[in-house]
Design a protein around this motif. Sequence first.
Motif: not given
Length: 1006
Positions: A84, A89, A91
């Motif tokens: 991440q 955050k 991916k």
Amino acid sequence: MHQINQHARLIKQALMLAGFTVGLSGSVMAQQVKYTVGNNSWNADSLGNHRAVVSFNGNGKVARVIIPWRRRDEHPELKRIIIQDAQTKQKITNVKTGTLNREQGDIYFEPVSGKGNYYIYYLPAKSGGNPNYPQDAYLAPEQTADNSWLQVAAAPVKPNAMLKELEAIDTFNTFYPMEVIATAAEKQQLLLKHPGAGYMIFPEDRQFPVKMTDDLPQRWIQQGPSQAFAGQADKGEYYAFQLGVYARKDLKDIRLSFTDLKTADGKTIPAALLNCINTTGTTYDAQPFTASLQVGAGKIQSIWCGIDVPAAAVAGVYKGIVTIQPAGMPAMPVRITLTVTGKTAVNGGFNEPWKQTRLKWLNSTLAQDNAVIAPYTPLEMKDSVISLLGRKVGINKAGFPAQIQTFFTQEMTSLSANARNILTEPVHFHFVDAATGKDLNWDNKGWQVTAKDGGKISWKAINTTTGLQMEINASLEFDGFMDYTVKVTALDDVTLKDVALHLPMEKSAARYMMGLNQKGGVRPEQIDWKWDVKTKNQDGAWIGDVNAGLQFTLRDEHYVRPLNTNFYLQKPLQLPVSWGNGTKGGITVGEKGKAILVNSYSGERTIRRGEVLYFNFHLIITPFHTINTDFQWSTRFYHKYDNLDTIKATGATVVNIHHGNEINPWINYPFIEWKKMKDYIDGAHQKGLKVKIYNTVRELSNHAWETFPLRSLGHEVYSPGKGGGFSWLQEHVGKDYIAAWFVPEFKDAAIINSGMNRWHNYYVEGMNWLVQQVGIDGIYLDDVAFDRITMKRIKRVLTQDGHPGIIDLHSANQYNKSDGFINSAMLYMEHFPYLNRLWFGEYFDYEQNSPDFFLTEVSGIPFGLMGEMLQDGGNQWRGMVYGMTSRMPWSDNADPRPIWKVWDDFGMQGVKMIGYWVDNNPVKTSDPLVPATVYKKDGAVLVSLASWAKEDTGIKLNIDWKALGIDPAKAVITAPDIRNFQKGQVFAKDATIPVSKNKGWLLIIK
């Protein structure tokens, strides 16, 4: 929170001990790898419990980092990597891996936000299966990178990102310091540096339990082996420490010896106060315990030792030696230096279990005395007859019961002066000669008492016949438990057609039965049963009537208590060599002459000269005591952690605190939030409520401070198994265990207990501590895994000093494949003498089973108990025939409060319960499928009737008015209005009363 803070403190200390500088937040501000905790700052359910925090300061589309993660898990290359962007955050899909092994991981990814931090999750798992029995599976690698990026990443790239820290989701999940593995190179260097020795010793502080058996921790590489250990303890404290052993060669039969610990001026802590829990101790039944400790080459073993510092010890520095001696190898002494402070430990240090002080409890003999427990009375012996509460046993010349009598009335509310015989003739064996087909004649020289007190009388007898000797050691205890050890020794070669034990029972005392593939109910005319221990947890049966019966079980000297409750197939019974005799043994039950004969046969065999067989058996005489109806009416359980005022308002009197809540979060380990529990109990007592807690030993929370010391004992405490389960277990326990109950809200993952072991000593001590320090009023047992020895000890500590010591037992119906088709009442009958109530239970069918099933398997009445119903709230009409309701607030379908109100309005205290099973019941119905039970007092009766008829029906009451003491001319039959039970109305004395299918009535006659 207390435990989390304690873990954080230990981790901080570990970092400092390793030479790191630790900041206020717990992060490491120094060399090497930093180990921190994330305070639950990510979703572990999807990302796993561990991540690497990586900083990228380069340019371009490819970041490369080499992470020296030193993992204890196997095959990191088979587990998914999830990355991440730390800021968003998001991916990252463009990921590829180089070499991934246990020492390090080579990882490439696209730094989508350029310079900055990135999170690399390296143990993501997915939970599956039953939420309370999860099977977490680690995600397999996936290919998400696009080809264009992979082509760019194919060009040689030097590492351009840096590991900042390895982070665990919380302190409980951290691998640091004891699960950070040494590299192969470090291990090789260690071996080269310390050549020659067959093993190395790494003394270790109690705060850092050894957790790995296959890998050396990096901590030990840094510290090196040592033959010295120093610690500090308060006066009166049990001080535990470890000797970690790394075996270069196979080590066998390791023994430890201790010298006195002495100060320079001659003050002494005697060697007798030092011990090793791995090798010596005391069993749960107060016998000496010894274990042969082995360590295979390349393996690690933690040896836990303890110093029981006397409360009267003088402060000072004490020195001595503990010597490790493997068989056939050089001994290795370890110098012990213990500084005893001037402070006296509070309660022996037991209030601080993170110090492993309670390991002393493993060898406890608390409450092992044979004191009689109320309401039982001391045994009395006159000639060959032993008297106990409500029963008598006569012993014949051979040493077996000549007659067993009970003195309970059919109502089970009082004792009678009239005896009821259970046997038609003495219990006896048949040894049938193969050549003649005739019984061998035994020479009986009589029996002799070997021990006698109020709680137990023991005796022995030796009987002989041609070629055989039978040595009997037997005992009878105050609760009606009879134990027979029957040792048969061949003096010559003897060929037998059969060896059989006969229990010839009076027909009237053999009306009901459960066991041997039979659910509880009326005894079938004929039983023909064969041993099948692989799938059946069956080795006997209960046969009896409401006020007279016997449970018998067949054993040999190799008996080991099997697992129960979903786990029987993983540790089943061992076939008794004597009784089973391969596939030849079995049991028949049926009418023979005047008796119902229980014939336990073993079939033909040849016993060679010197061969020994044990035909052991237990008999339990039922019932145990009269039923306490007043307790049933006045003691009302509320089975939930809830607001005390809310509970009080329901009319409940006792609170059962299950596990999985803020004051009892961890299953079978109620010692962490005990201060909150005490505050709650103190508040309950002020409101006139009692509080019981869930606590047993079938499984143990992974939050127990002693988890890894117990693991060091091999399979003594924890059963062997295939592992798996919740991710924490797989990551920290590793393998060779059975995963048990799991509470998702608390992430509490239990491990199955192995059966009878020294953890039961700890359990008794722990219960004593809870009574004395926390003030519990009893315990709620849920499918227990200990035997009657532990139960007696528990009852003693729970009832000491005037404490109520209330015990209720819940069981899920064990009559199924996973549990080995055993009846719950059959399984737990040895505990019934010490229970106050039954709660049978989940998967019990209250709709499709007969009244006899209710009576024998659910109600507890034939054993002197009463119960409650659980599954779907039970059947409240049928339940009242046995004085049972559901339990608050367990089921919305059957709130017991309307019935409680009827009890209060009628005034149930002091009533005489006369069940439908009583011959002279003064109220009967015209339909046997609609039985009636009477609750009688002066001038009034409450009649409970319920239907087992297949359709709606109508019945008339047949009333013995004289027996009721009521004038029929003035009598009124009223059905009080009861919410969700019945509509109020008045019935004429000769009226046909309509009864709906599966329902019934509560009628008041006065």
